[in-house]
Design a protein around this motif. Sequence first.
Motif, short mmCIF file in Angstrom:
data_model
loop_
_atom_site.label_atom_id
_atom_site.label_comp_id
_atom_site.label_asym_id
_atom_site.label_seq_id
_atom_site.Cartn_x
_atom_site.Cartn_y
_atom_site.Cartn_z
N THR A 159 0.85 -1.29 0.04
CA THR A 159 -0.11 -0.09 0.04
C THR A 159 0.89 1.11 -0.10
OG1 THR A 159 -1.70 -1.15 1.23
CG2 THR A 159 -1.62 1.15 1.15
N PHE A 160 0.57 2.08 -0.89
CA PHE A 160 1.61 3.14 -0.96
C PHE A 160 0.76 4.49 -0.76
CE2 PHE A 160 3.28 -0.07 -3.47
CZ PHE A 160 4.47 0.16 -3.39
N TYR A 161 1.45 5.24 0.03
CA TYR A 161 0.76 6.59 0.81
C TYR A 161 1.48 7.67 -0.12
CZ TYR A 161 -0.93 3.37 4.38
OH TYR A 161 -1.21 2.44 5.06
N THR A 162 0.49 8.72 -0.04
CA THR A 162 0.96 10.14 -0.51
C THR A 162 0.78 10.98 0.94
OG1 THR A 162 -0.34 9.52 -2.61
CG2 THR A 162 0.94 11.49 -2.37
N TYR A 163 1.68 11.57 0.95
CA TYR A 163 1.89 12.61 2.07
C TYR A 163 1.46 13.89 1.62
CZ TYR A 163 3.37 8.50 4.44
OH TYR A 163 3.58 6.91 4.91
N ASN A 164 0.96 14.75 2.67
CA ASN A 164 0.84 16.34 2.04
C ASN A 164 2.20 16.91 2.92
OD1 ASN A 164 0.27 16.69 4.83
ND2 ASN A 164 -1.74 17.24 4.48
N ALA A 165 2.13 18.23 2.92
CA ALA A 165 3.30 18.90 3.46
C ALA A 165 3.57 18.65 4.84
CB ALA A 165 3.15 20.39 3.02
N SER A 218 9.88 6.69 -4.06
CA SER A 218 8.31 6.09 -4.01
C SER A 218 7.54 7.42 -4.72
CB SER A 218 8.28 6.07 -2.50
OG SER A 218 8.25 7.40 -2.10
N LEU A 219 6.35 7.02 -4.32
CA LEU A 219 5.46 8.18 -4.49
C LEU A 219 5.77 9.30 -4.08
CD1 LEU A 219 1.94 6.24 -4.45
CD2 LEU A 219 3.49 6.22 -6.22
N ASN A 220 6.28 9.60 -2.88
CA ASN A 220 6.68 10.78 -2.27
C ASN A 220 8.05 11.20 -2.54
OD1 ASN A 220 4.09 11.20 -0.55
ND2 ASN A 220 4.83 9.19 -0.11
N VAL A 221 9.09 10.25 -2.65
CA VAL A 221 10.43 10.42 -2.74
C VAL A 221 10.73 10.46 -4.17
CG1 VAL A 221 12.65 9.88 -2.28
CG2 VAL A 221 10.64 9.47 -0.51
N LYS A 222 11.03 11.57 -4.85
CA LYS A 222 11.38 11.63 -6.24
C LYS A 222 12.91 11.33 -6.22
CE LYS A 222 7.32 13.48 -7.38
NZ LYS A 222 6.86 13.43 -6.15
N LYS A 257 12.60 16.04 9.13
CA LYS A 257 12.11 17.05 9.89
C LYS A 257 12.72 16.88 11.31
CE LYS A 257 7.44 16.71 7.96
NZ LYS A 257 6.18 16.17 8.10
N ASP A 258 12.55 18.20 12.17
CA ASP A 258 13.17 18.00 13.40
C ASP A 258 12.60 17.22 14.04
OD1 ASP A 258 14.44 20.62 12.72
OD2 ASP A 258 13.10 21.69 13.54
N GLY A 259 13.71 16.13 14.82
CA GLY A 259 13.36 15.25 15.72
C GLY A 259 12.57 13.88 15.16
N ALA A 260 12.72 13.80 13.83
CA ALA A 260 12.17 12.69 12.96
C ALA A 260 12.58 11.40 13.41
CB ALA A 260 12.56 12.74 11.51
N GLU A 261 11.44 10.54 13.76
CA GLU A 261 11.79 9.13 14.01
C GLU A 261 12.10 8.35 12.64
OE1 GLU A 261 12.62 6.69 16.05
OE2 GLU A 261 11.16 6.86 17.49
N VAL A 286 8.02 6.34 7.70
CA VAL A 286 9.21 7.35 7.53
C VAL A 286 9.29 8.54 6.52
CG1 VAL A 286 10.77 5.81 6.11
CG2 VAL A 286 11.78 7.07 7.73
N GLU A 287 8.53 7.93 5.36
CA GLU A 287 8.64 9.22 4.29
C GLU A 287 7.81 10.43 5.00
OE1 GLU A 287 7.03 7.53 0.74
OE2 GLU A 287 8.45 5.87 0.71
N ALA A 288 7.03 10.44 5.94
CA ALA A 288 6.18 11.46 6.14
C ALA A 288 7.09 12.29 7.24
CB ALA A 288 5.00 10.88 7.36
N GLU A 289 8.18 11.88 7.68
CA GLU A 289 9.28 12.54 8.31
C GLU A 289 10.09 13.13 7.39
OE1 GLU A 289 8.93 12.29 11.63
OE2 GLU A 289 7.91 10.61 12.39
N LEU A 290 10.04 13.15 6.01
CA LEU A 290 10.99 13.63 5.34
C LEU A 290 10.70 15.24 4.80
CD1 LEU A 290 12.17 10.39 3.56
CD2 LEU A 290 13.03 11.57 5.56
N LEU A 291 11.48 15.85 4.31
CA LEU A 291 11.47 17.29 3.61
C LEU A 291 12.02 17.09 2.41
CD1 LEU A 291 11.69 19.51 6.70
CD2 LEU A 291 9.39 18.82 5.49
N PHE A 292 11.57 17.68 1.28
CA PHE A 292 12.17 17.74 0.02
C PHE A 292 12.67 19.07 -0.59
CE2 PHE A 292 9.42 14.20 0.56
CZ PHE A 292 10.25 13.03 0.61
N GLY A 293 13.69 19.25 -1.16
CA GLY A 293 14.07 20.86 -1.64
C GLY A 293 15.24 20.53 -2.57
N GLU A 294 16.03 21.36 -2.85
CA GLU A 294 16.90 21.46 -3.75
C GLU A 294 18.50 21.73 -3.12
OE1 GLU A 294 16.72 24.74 -6.85
OE2 GLU A 294 15.42 25.73 -5.56
#
Lengths: 859, 264
Positions: free
Chosen positions: A552-558, A626-630, A668-672, A679-687
């Motif tokens: 099951t693949f989830y998509t997370y919001n910001a 994944s769907l969230n991690v490009k 993210k700060d203090g990510a588990e 775990v993908e919900a704990e990640l942030l993406f940028g350049e």
Amino acid sequence: MYIRIAFLVLMSVSHTLLYGQTLLDKEVRLDHFTGTTGNILDLISKQGGFTFAHSNHIDIGRKVTIEAGNATVRTWLDRIFGAGKIDYVVSQNKIILRPRDKAKSTGNLHTISGYVKDAKTGEALIGVNVIIQELASVGATTNAYGFYSITVAAGNYTAAAQFIGYETKSVAVELTQNVKVDFEIQENVTQLDVVEVTAEKEDANVTDLTMGVTKIDMKEVDKIPVIFGEKDILKIIQLRPGVKSAGEGNSGFHVRGGAADQNLILLDEATVYNASHLLGFFSVFNGDALKDVTLYKSGQPAEFGGRLSSVLDIRMKDGNDKKFGVEGGIDVIASRLKLEGPIAKGKGSFMISGRRTYADLFLGLSPDTSVSQSTIYFYDLNAKANYRIDDNNRIYLSGYFGKDVLGDPDDRGYIKWGNATGTVRWNHLFSEKMFSNTSLIFSNYHYDIDTDLGGVKGKVISRIQDYNFKQDFQYFPNTQSELKFGFNSVYHRITPGTITSTSTEEAKGFDIPLKLAWNNAAYISHQWKPSNIFGLEYGVRLSSFSILGPGTFYTYNASGEAVDSTSYSKGEFAKTYFNVEPRVSASFMINDRSSIKTAYERNTQNLHLISNATSDNPTDLWIPSSLNVKPQIGDQVSLGYFRNFRNNTYEFSTEVYYRHLQNQIDYKDGAELNFNENVEAELLFGEGRAYGIEFFLKKRVGRLNGWIGYTLARTEKKIAGINNGQYYPAKQDRTHDISVVGIYELSKKLTLSATWVYYTGNAVTFPSGKYEIDGRVYNYYTERNGYRMPDYHRLDIAVTWLRKKTEKFESSWNFSLYNAYGRQNAYAINFKPLDADRMQAIQTTLFRWVPSISYNFKF
Amino acid sequence: MKSSALFAIISSCLLFACEIPITIDLNSSDPKIVIVGSIADVSGGHTVKITKTVNFDEANEFPTVSGALVTISDDAGNAETLTETSPGIYSTTSLQGVPGRTYTLEVTVEGRTHKAISTMPLPVEIDSVTVGRGQDIPIEASVTFRDPAGIDNYYRLTQIADGNITPNGIVDDDRLQDGGIITISAPVVTRSGSIMPRPGDQVTVMLQSIDKNVYEYMRMLFELEQEGVLGQTALSANPTSNINNGALGYFSAYSRSVKTIVVE
């Protein structure tokens, strides 16, 4: 087409402007003389201090008489051969004579091909230059299996194999049909105090097409001091510009600001996911077993892909196919033993090399039972065998097995981790011009933890398994071109960390679903070297990365909440990413001592290491796109200037680079991060961006040799949600980095060496205030990576004593002192209460004055 | 994870590591509001404390913030404005927490309003308490209880000494043991603050059922006090607070289970 014309114009301009000024304009005085043209060439070359080479169409037997006088070389040549009759081509310290009318009359092209091996051990040699002495710009370089192929017009030639540290060997070839010429070349033994002029390949760094490439000389590795006397190629690599260590005594490295996971580390083509033992203090690569180590910082050849910042291509030794040999060593941390020998003389060989630490024996001496009863060790085993079936077919088998074990004294638990890789390769020659290698590669990285999880006995299992099929072709159509193409298919099976309960409680286990992915790539690249002055390599790699069900693949919001989920069954494609990765590099000779090179490449990465630790941790988590991690995308442009001095005694280079990075990951700060299904919900993406300039000056030969490297660099990320979306320094960002390496041969038996490194501190997060919660004081942070660690510097020294060296037996001692002046370098800085009223900063220092001794033998 | 305990062995094994105090020039920061508030399933005496941050090199004296407007309300229409009973400390008089209800804290101070929401979980009763020698030197109190199956539960273990709730840095969840019997241990703190209770001493433990956000906050907060491998910092960030508008701290609506044991 336009580009090609532009290049041609450039080349011809440079030819007259730049080359016109060189050896040909040298004034030479000759006396009155009568003899053959060949005799006169000898006189000119003696006077001028250079050599001539000529094709067999030049008549050197004609009798001529010359009058005494001063004239330029060009004038003399015009006098004896007649102006405008033949071409004079200056190549390094040599003038090549060839008929002007070289409109290749004969259509009969033939191929000289074969293998180059070490005369003593039979090891295939990589990167050896094989040239046709009569034809200045004609040559080839042996590939990873020691194979070369040159196609030229029929004629009588001299083929020569040239390789740094080896005696040049030449063979006369009467080329009337395709011929096989295998070279066995002899290692140069009396090299240090003589400046060699024989091996022309000494200027490889200037003339090679590649830039941003670092080759590690395995002989240097033996001499450079390292911590605990355990020779380690990853620590030698860190002494080169553009490569930074991950920390004190650590074998982890960052290339041009890249993260640790952005290095593709290959051992006989198999991916090594965790290249370190014992939390990063030792690398998994046992120096005894290695033949060739090449690091690509830019212009990565199209056959490599999957990581953004570098490729570290490590090849194991094949084993001696002439005689049986034993080699070993004992040092304070570990013992090593290597056996090698022929399987069938000249037909095949094997090599097996092992290493095991015995720190646990020392622990046993400790009065503290919690220490003495702990288990702590690691071992490595490298094994390889090859067999030549016939002239056109050869099979290689190689494997690596390494493991770390760390156990708790009260039997409360252990952690074991390690890599296993296995490669089966088949070299096949379709023709003299077409080399093929087919590889089947398996790689497995795993860790197992057996421990107490909050009152429940549990077992944690994590695996990354790769099943890899790789087909590479190399085609040598003519002397100017080399074509590489192939494809690669990898099936990844990732078990992110499954927890099972081993106690009888009804506590349930915890199962993070298996992740499956299928990675395909095809590539083609063309290396085109139309002349000695200009070379171009361009190619493209097409890659696809598919995430496969079941799952099951989830998509997370910001804000990290799952907004959508889709279930896929076994074998279904959840998502496929396609990427086109162009690569191009060009080199341009300014004159015979200096060149300019430039490169651009795009790399993509679909496996990402998620870690918030500074050093390598066995439990670091690898996740696929994944769907969230490009897929991460990196584009690098680089430009370099290369120059050699004093007859190639010194080599100098400087390179600038700029890399733009997309889809970078931070947490993210203090990510588990561990054992977190989401775990993908704990990640942030940028350049991100990384840029810098590197300087490298090396003294290659002489009793004193070594190098100085300096890097000025910056690496930044810009990620929404961190530091208000502004660019901030990545944790590996380090502004200045200097390394100095010196090796001095005191006598034939004694070699002294020293390394000194200095760098400014990495970016780090420190508190800017404090506050109270429930009666306790906590640090208040205002920004991520807003501070710097203190400057780091360290001197290491070593003495190598060659005790005995005969044909039959060789032994040596190595004494070294790490951090010789005992600098208290900061490994970590913590902020702790000093008393009820104040806080203080505490620096942890790891190693000061670490002496070590090792004994090595060979028979 | 306890794997960090295993890594600690390495630190001791290497025998080379040493620690020295150093001076680091840290930036100063603008004082920020710190709010710590809670409400439990008992009546009265719930407090909200408001203080400010200070610079790192200053003494551990945190200025209290007076004159704030502090209210706690629930989703059943009850609300109370807290009164400042001592500087920076605001207390309820009548409001009683009810498990299952969602509580909202609103603090207006220095021209800004900070809001936090917390839902009070259903209480989980302690089955038994034991006091014994722990695996490490301090004496530990172990609390055993059965986790309600099928829902995510989050726990915080504290003690009551001298009538005050003493935090001890322990939170847990049921991710690995949903519906199972869970034991949580923490070092004992007694009246005198000593960690070595003598026979006859009373030890009172409190098991708080907290909501997910408060658990995450606590987990990160306690991680700040931990040290990673070889002195590396485990976390260098402010815990994610459930209070908005830039305030630090947390607001927790929790249900409690308390048990007292006499040390043998």
